[in-house]
Design a protein around this motif. Structure first.
Motif, PDB file in Angstrom:
ATOM      1  N   ARG A  80      49.707  14.185  29.437  1.00  0.00           N
ATOM      2  CA  ARG A  80      50.127  15.582  29.527  1.00  0.00           C
ATOM      3  C   ARG A  80      51.459  15.757  30.255  1.00  0.00           C
ATOM      4  O   ARG A  80      52.029  16.844  30.264  1.00  0.00           O
ATOM      5  CB  ARG A  80      49.059  16.406  30.250  1.00  0.00           C
ATOM      6  N   VAL A  81      51.948  14.703  30.892  1.00  0.00           N
ATOM      7  CA  VAL A  81      53.167  14.800  31.692  1.00  0.00           C
ATOM      8  C   VAL A  81      54.379  14.919  30.774  1.00  0.00           C
ATOM      9  O   VAL A  81      54.618  14.064  29.918  1.00  0.00           O
ATOM     10  CB  VAL A  81      53.318  13.581  32.626  1.00  0.00           C
ATOM     11  N   ALA A 103      52.035  13.961  41.349  1.00  0.00           N
ATOM     12  CA  ALA A 103      51.718  13.462  40.007  1.00  0.00           C
ATOM     13  C   ALA A 103      50.712  14.375  39.314  1.00  0.00           C
ATOM     14  O   ALA A 103      50.821  14.657  38.108  1.00  0.00           O
ATOM     15  CB  ALA A 103      51.180  12.038  40.103  1.00  0.00           C
ATOM     16  N   TRP A 104      49.699  14.842  40.068  1.00  0.00           N
ATOM     17  CA  TRP A 104      48.704  15.754  39.495  1.00  0.00           C
ATOM     18  C   TRP A 104      49.355  17.049  39.014  1.00  0.00           C
ATOM     19  O   TRP A 104      48.991  17.598  37.972  1.00  0.00           O
ATOM     20  CB  TRP A 104      47.631  16.040  40.536  1.00  0.00           C
ATOM     21  N   ALA A 105      50.323  17.522  39.782  1.00  0.00           N
ATOM     22  CA  ALA A 105      50.972  18.792  39.447  1.00  0.00           C
ATOM     23  C   ALA A 105      51.633  18.737  38.082  1.00  0.00           C
ATOM     24  O   ALA A 105      51.516  19.667  37.279  1.00  0.00           O
ATOM     25  CB  ALA A 105      51.998  19.147  40.527  1.00  0.00           C
ATOM     26  N   VAL A 106      52.352  17.654  37.803  1.00  0.00           N
ATOM     27  CA  VAL A 106      53.070  17.585  36.523  1.00  0.00           C
ATOM     28  C   VAL A 106      52.153  17.135  35.392  1.00  0.00           C
ATOM     29  O   VAL A 106      52.524  17.249  34.217  1.00  0.00           O
ATOM     30  CB  VAL A 106      54.297  16.665  36.632  1.00  0.00           C
ATOM     31  N   ALA A 107      50.958  16.624  35.728  1.00  0.00           N
ATOM     32  CA  ALA A 107      49.968  16.315  34.699  1.00  0.00           C
ATOM     33  C   ALA A 107      49.066  17.508  34.425  1.00  0.00           C
ATOM     34  O   ALA A 107      48.207  17.441  33.536  1.00  0.00           O
ATOM     35  CB  ALA A 107      49.127  15.119  35.121  1.00  0.00           C
ATOM     36  N   SER A 108      49.256  18.589  35.190  1.00  0.00           N
ATOM     37  CA  SER A 108      48.386  19.764  35.065  1.00  0.00           C
ATOM     38  C   SER A 108      49.152  21.041  34.795  1.00  0.00           C
ATOM     39  O   SER A 108      48.526  22.083  34.550  1.00  0.00           O
ATOM     40  CB  SER A 108      47.566  19.945  36.351  1.00  0.00           C
ATOM     41  N   ASN A 143      28.836   9.904  41.574  1.00  0.00           N
ATOM     42  CA  ASN A 143      29.521  11.071  41.012  1.00  0.00           C
ATOM     43  C   ASN A 143      30.729  10.608  40.195  1.00  0.00           C
ATOM     44  O   ASN A 143      31.864  10.950  40.503  1.00  0.00           O
ATOM     45  CB  ASN A 143      29.947  12.002  42.151  1.00  0.00           C
ATOM     46  N   PRO A 144      30.484   9.812  39.138  1.00  0.00           N
ATOM     47  CA  PRO A 144      31.615   9.208  38.412  1.00  0.00           C
ATOM     48  C   PRO A 144      32.501  10.215  37.692  1.00  0.00           C
ATOM     49  O   PRO A 144      33.696   9.964  37.512  1.00  0.00           O
ATOM     50  CB  PRO A 144      30.922   8.263  37.416  1.00  0.00           C
ATOM     51  N   ASP A 145      31.942  11.349  37.276  1.00  0.00           N
ATOM     52  CA  ASP A 145      32.734  12.309  36.501  1.00  0.00           C
ATOM     53  C   ASP A 145      33.922  12.830  37.296  1.00  0.00           C
ATOM     54  O   ASP A 145      35.030  12.958  36.760  1.00  0.00           O
ATOM     55  CB  ASP A 145      31.856  13.471  36.047  1.00  0.00           C
ATOM     56  N   ILE A 146      33.714  13.160  38.579  1.00  0.00           N
ATOM     57  CA  ILE A 146      34.815  13.706  39.376  1.00  0.00           C
ATOM     58  C   ILE A 146      35.893  12.651  39.586  1.00  0.00           C
ATOM     59  O   ILE A 146      37.089  12.955  39.618  1.00  0.00           O
ATOM     60  CB  ILE A 146      34.305  14.257  40.735  1.00  0.00           C
ATOM     61  N   TYR A 147      35.498  11.382  39.700  1.00  0.00           N
ATOM     62  CA  TYR A 147      36.481  10.306  39.855  1.00  0.00           C
ATOM     63  C   TYR A 147      37.374  10.205  38.625  1.00  0.00           C
ATOM     64  O   TYR A 147      38.579   9.982  38.730  1.00  0.00           O
ATOM     65  CB  TYR A 147      35.762   8.972  40.100  1.00  0.00           C
ATOM     66  N   ARG A 148      36.770  10.356  37.452  1.00  0.00           N
ATOM     67  CA  ARG A 148      37.565  10.288  36.219  1.00  0.00           C
ATOM     68  C   ARG A 148      38.382  11.553  36.009  1.00  0.00           C
ATOM     69  O   ARG A 148      39.568  11.502  35.682  1.00  0.00           O
ATOM     70  CB  ARG A 148      36.627  10.053  35.022  1.00  0.00           C
ATOM     71  N   GLN A 149      37.755  12.708  36.196  1.00  0.00           N
ATOM     72  CA  GLN A 149      38.419  13.977  35.899  1.00  0.00           C
ATOM     73  C   GLN A 149      39.623  14.226  36.789  1.00  0.00           C
ATOM     74  O   GLN A 149      40.611  14.823  36.348  1.00  0.00           O
ATOM     75  CB  GLN A 149      37.414  15.120  36.039  1.00  0.00           C
ATOM     76  N   ARG A 150      39.550  13.817  38.050  1.00  0.00           N
ATOM     77  CA  ARG A 150      40.641  14.103  38.981  1.00  0.00           C
ATOM     78  C   ARG A 150      41.624  12.946  39.135  1.00  0.00           C
ATOM     79  O   ARG A 150      42.499  12.994  39.994  1.00  0.00           O
ATOM     80  CB  ARG A 150      40.069  14.498  40.346  1.00  0.00           C
ATOM     81  N   SER A 151      41.498  11.925  38.353  1.00  0.00           N
ATOM     82  CA  SER A 151      42.466  10.823  38.378  1.00  0.00           C
ATOM     83  C   SER A 151      43.683  11.177  37.530  1.00  0.00           C
ATOM     84  O   SER A 151      43.535  11.624  36.378  1.00  0.00           O
ATOM     85  CB  SER A 151      41.836   9.529  37.851  1.00  0.00           C
ATOM     86  N   VAL A 152      44.848  10.980  38.067  1.00  0.00           N
ATOM     87  CA  VAL A 152      46.088  11.278  37.337  1.00  0.00           C
ATOM     88  C   VAL A 152      46.167  10.465  36.052  1.00  0.00           C
ATOM     89  O   VAL A 152      46.607  10.962  35.007  1.00  0.00           O
ATOM     90  CB  VAL A 152      47.301  10.990  38.244  1.00  0.00           C
ATOM     91  N   ILE A 153      45.716   9.224  36.117  1.00  0.00           N
ATOM     92  CA  ILE A 153      45.915   8.330  34.982  1.00  0.00           C
ATOM     93  C   ILE A 153      45.144   8.800  33.742  1.00  0.00           C
ATOM     94  O   ILE A 153      45.521   8.489  32.605  1.00  0.00           O
ATOM     95  CB  ILE A 153      45.502   6.887  35.357  1.00  0.00           C
ATOM     96  N   GLU A 191      52.457   1.256  39.454  1.00  0.00           N
ATOM     97  CA  GLU A 191      52.773   0.543  38.213  1.00  0.00           C
ATOM     98  C   GLU A 191      52.074   1.184  37.018  1.00  0.00           C
ATOM     99  O   GLU A 191      52.656   1.285  35.928  1.00  0.00           O
ATOM    100  CB  GLU A 191      52.340  -0.915  38.353  1.00  0.00           C
ATOM    101  N   ALA A 192      50.828   1.612  37.218  1.00  0.00           N
ATOM    102  CA  ALA A 192      50.079   2.221  36.111  1.00  0.00           C
ATOM    103  C   ALA A 192      50.731   3.510  35.642  1.00  0.00           C
ATOM    104  O   ALA A 192      50.844   3.766  34.428  1.00  0.00           O
ATOM    105  CB  ALA A 192      48.637   2.478  36.549  1.00  0.00           C
ATOM    106  N   VAL A 193      51.164   4.339  36.589  1.00  0.00           N
ATOM    107  CA  VAL A 193      51.820   5.600  36.225  1.00  0.00           C
ATOM    108  C   VAL A 193      53.125   5.323  35.484  1.00  0.00           C
ATOM    109  O   VAL A 193      53.408   5.914  34.426  1.00  0.00           O
ATOM    110  CB  VAL A 193      52.071   6.456  37.481  1.00  0.00           C
ATOM    111  N   TYR A 194      53.936   4.422  36.033  1.00  0.00           N
ATOM    112  CA  TYR A 194      55.224   4.122  35.408  1.00  0.00           C
ATOM    113  C   TYR A 194      55.046   3.527  34.007  1.00  0.00           C
ATOM    114  O   TYR A 194      55.706   3.951  33.043  1.00  0.00           O
ATOM    115  CB  TYR A 194      56.011   3.155  36.279  1.00  0.00           C
ATOM    116  N   THR A 195      54.142   2.566  33.899  1.00  0.00           N
ATOM    117  CA  THR A 195      53.938   1.896  32.611  1.00  0.00           C
ATOM    118  C   THR A 195      53.452   2.877  31.548  1.00  0.00           C
ATOM    119  O   THR A 195      53.925   2.864  30.403  1.00  0.00           O
ATOM    120  CB  THR A 195      52.921   0.757  32.764  1.00  0.00           C
ATOM    121  N   ALA A 196      52.511   3.740  31.942  1.00  0.00           N
ATOM    122  CA  ALA A 196      51.982   4.705  30.982  1.00  0.00           C
ATOM    123  C   ALA A 196      53.052   5.694  30.544  1.00  0.00           C
ATOM    124  O   ALA A 196      53.191   5.984  29.343  1.00  0.00           O
ATOM    125  CB  ALA A 196      50.795   5.436  31.597  1.00  0.00           C
TER     126      ALA A 196
END
Length: 649
Positions: free
Chosen positions: A560-561, A500-505, A545-555, A582-587
């Motif tokens: 960008r996908v 998922a990260w690959a196609v979002a990046s 370290n909240p920034d890394i949790y947000r930055q590296r989350s696919v959602i 479900e979150a990925v599919y719905t989005a």
């Protein structure tokens, strides 16, 4: 018959797949007990059949049995017996009588013979996991190290009811009798800070006095243990550091009398006890650890994509015993032989016996490599250097009849701190049979290359590890003359995240399959066990370290996908809950993207290993159809699946 003329492996052949596992060497005769396992179409689950083989052929078979262990005198063979949906303990006497032992609460997941041979020390798990899998490892050894333990230790005589030992609140990881039968060594989770660490203590109980002493305090995760033949020393595996899922397991010994500890093979920068992973349960359970003699211990470690069986001398040296065999997965020492299970790229699994003095080895099982019936594809190691000079490697499977310009499927393993390699892969062989090249890779974060490499993606999921994968894809396209515009990425768990990260990046991939994966790191750190894991992986807790949790989350970058995505998620997955899928599919659906979703009922995170055959077949057909649809060239040259007659069972 040439490879090109044999039938290619297809989805339906999953039901025919079999492998040998869990060898047990007889203490004197040279006979070997082992288990034949594989998907069972009749019962719709993984089956287990206990086999006893001698020089003159098969002596005994018993369905629904696994985990064999010979009694010290070799007169009895104890094993785990499937009774409905529960695993109980049973044994086969010298005259062939099958005897079920008294029922214990929960699943029997592990046992050890008293040296006198008249009772068993049994570990019982009470985890409330899914009952559809019919494997003790789904409710025992593997998952108990990830979830809150509910493991108890019971003493089970052959002629009477069982008795629970040490009625304590902590779970028991593993336990072994001392050679004289006067003591029990066991591992228990007694970490004082369960939020931050998973620490196990090694304790010894004097059976005569009832006194329990702590040999190794709860400092780091501690796994298998083994008494030396004279009972003076215990070998065990312990993590190199606490609160780090990437930490290598180190081999230690401790003198029971003096409490003197010694690390064996301190110069070996590999995780000991961790074989190469595959698409069956071997290497998921607790590592095998046994003494060969009073001066050396046998264990397995991954060297790149191979699993090595090695002798570790107490003096500090080590020696690979089978340097030419790719993947040794389990072993059993008794008498003058070492029985071991193994696999290679065209052999799902067999059992052989090694003479450690001469180095001679003989195969005792005959499950079949499938090469006689199927035209399996060769697998080739490839490697390349990342832009920072680090070498990364992968394994490319291409059928010999595949023409130039074929599509490529990149399969990313889970963990992320596992290793894959020269071990049979049904996925790779099946997709190669459909005209696709398959690349399995060990990006940064994988074990088998040293601690620095295993730590290489901590706090950096989707960073250097993703760059490693892209570099290997480029190498594979050139090496095998593939179509660089028709590349798909698939994976489960961490591999699903990476897909998922690959196609979002990137727009490098033509299709992606994300299965049982994490999409939102912040919501994944929901419980004690999860927070402990993510503290290590993300270099701190979410509030640290909240920034890394947000930055590296696919959602957070789902918009960008642009690539077609197939989301597969199991409803009973507690490691990566279905809400992430479900979150990925719905989005993606809300964004109008090309996305499909397969919800799998009644299955958990290890669906690809233990799941019901019918659901695994449905999932695999859907996955293959998705890949063919999106990797098909304009001239439609990808071969169709075999006809119904060809895949009938």
């Amino acid at each position: 018959m040439s490879t090109s003329l044999r039938r290619r492996l297809d989805v339906g052949d999953l039901a025919r797949l079999r492998w040998a596992m869990e060898p047990a060497m007889h203490p004197s005769t040279g006979s070997v007990a082992y288990v034949v396992s594989g998907p069972d179409s009749a019962d719709d689950r993984i089956s287990y059949e206990l086999v006893v083989a001698a020089d003159d052929g098969i002596r005994h078979r018993s369905a629904g049995a696994r985990g064999p262990r010979w009694s010290p005198d070799g007169e009895h063979l104890a094993y785990l017996s499937l009774r409905g949906s529960r695993w109980a303990t049973a044994y086969r006497s010298s005259d062939g009588e099958i005897i079920d032992l008294a029922g214990l609460p929960g699943d029997s997941v592990e046992f050890d013979w008293d040296p006198r041979g008249d009772r068993l020390l049994v570990i019982v798990s009470r985890l409330a996991e899914s009952r559809t899998t019919a494997s003790p490892y789904t409710v025992g050894s593997a998952l108990d190290w990830l979830h809150e333990p509910r493991r108890e230790m019971w003493l089970l005589p052959l002629d009477g009811p069982g008795m629970r030992l040490f009625d304590e609140t902590h779970g028991v990881g593993t336990a072994r009798w001392s050679p004289d039968g006067n003591a029990i060594a066991f591992v228990t989770d007694q970490g004082v800070d369960r939020e931050r660490s998973l620490a196990n203590a090694l304790l010894v109980n004097d059976v005569r006095s009832g006194r329990t002493e702590e040999l190794v305090p709860p400092v780091t995760p501690l796994r298998s243990l083994a008494w030396s033949p004279d009972g003076s020393t215990i070998a065990y595996l312990a993590a190199s550091r606490d609160n780090a899922s990437s930490a290598a397991m180190e081999l230690w010994t401790i003198d029971v009398a003096t409490r003197t500890r010694r690390r064996l093979a301190p110069d070996l920068d590999r995780s000991i006890g961790m074989p190469v992973r595959g698409d069956d349960e071997r290497a998921i359970g607790p590592p095998t650890l046994q003494w060969l003699d009073s001066g050396s211990v046998l264990a397995i470690y991954a060297e790149g994509g191979r699993s090595r069986l090695a002798r570790f001398d107490v003096a500090g040296d080590w020696q690979d015993l089978l340097p030419d065999d790719p993947c040794v997965l389990e072993f059993s020492v008794a008498g003058s032989g070492v029985a071991y299970s193994w696999s290679d790229s065209v052999t799902p699994g067999e059992v052989s016996v090694l003479n450690p003095e001469t180095g001679a080895s003989r195969q005792v099982s005959d499950i079949g490599s499938l090469t006689g019936e199927f035209g399996l594809a060769p697998t080739t190691r490839i490697s390349t250097q990342a832009d920072d000079g680090v070498e990364v490697e992968g394994w490319l499977t291409v059928h010999p009849d595949t023409p130039p310009g074929a599509p490529l499927v990149l399969q990313v393993h889970g963990g992320p701190h596992y290793a894959v390699g020269e071990r049979f892969s049904f996925d790779a062989q099946r997709l190669a049979g459909r005209g696709m090249a398959v690349l399995r890779a060990n990006p940064r974060g994988s074990h088998g290359y040293g601690q620095a490499f295993a730590d290489g993606n901590l706090g950096d999921w989707g960073g250097r590890d993703f760059e490693d994968l892209l570099a290997l894809v480029d190498e594979a396209v050139v090496r095998a003359d593939l179509d660089g515009d028709r590349v798909a990425i698939i994976g489960e768990s961490y591999g699903g995240y990476m897909a998922a990260w690959a196609v979002a990046s990137s727009d490098r991939f033509a299709a992606a399959v994300t299965e049982n994966s994490i999409a939102d790191f912040l919501s994944s750190a929901r419980g004690v066990i999860e927070r402990r894991f993510w503290r290590s992986e993300m270099a701190g807790a979410p509030w640290e370290n909240p920034d890394i949790y947000r930055q590296r989350s696919v959602i957070t970058r789902i918009d960008r996908v642009k690539t077609p995505v197939f989301v597969i998620h199991c409803e009973a997955d507690t490691t990566c809950p279905v809400a992430h899928g479900e979150a990925v599919y719905t989005a993606l659906r809300g964004l109008g993207r090309d996305v499909e979703f397969l919800r799998v009922p009644d299955e958990g995170h290890f669906f690809n290993v233990f799941g019901a055959l019918s659901r695994r077949l449905d999932r695999t057909r859907a996955l293959d159809d998705f890949l063919v649809q999106h990797l098909q060239p304009t001239d439609g040259t990808l071969p169709p699946p075999p006809s119904r007659e060809e895949t009938s069972l």
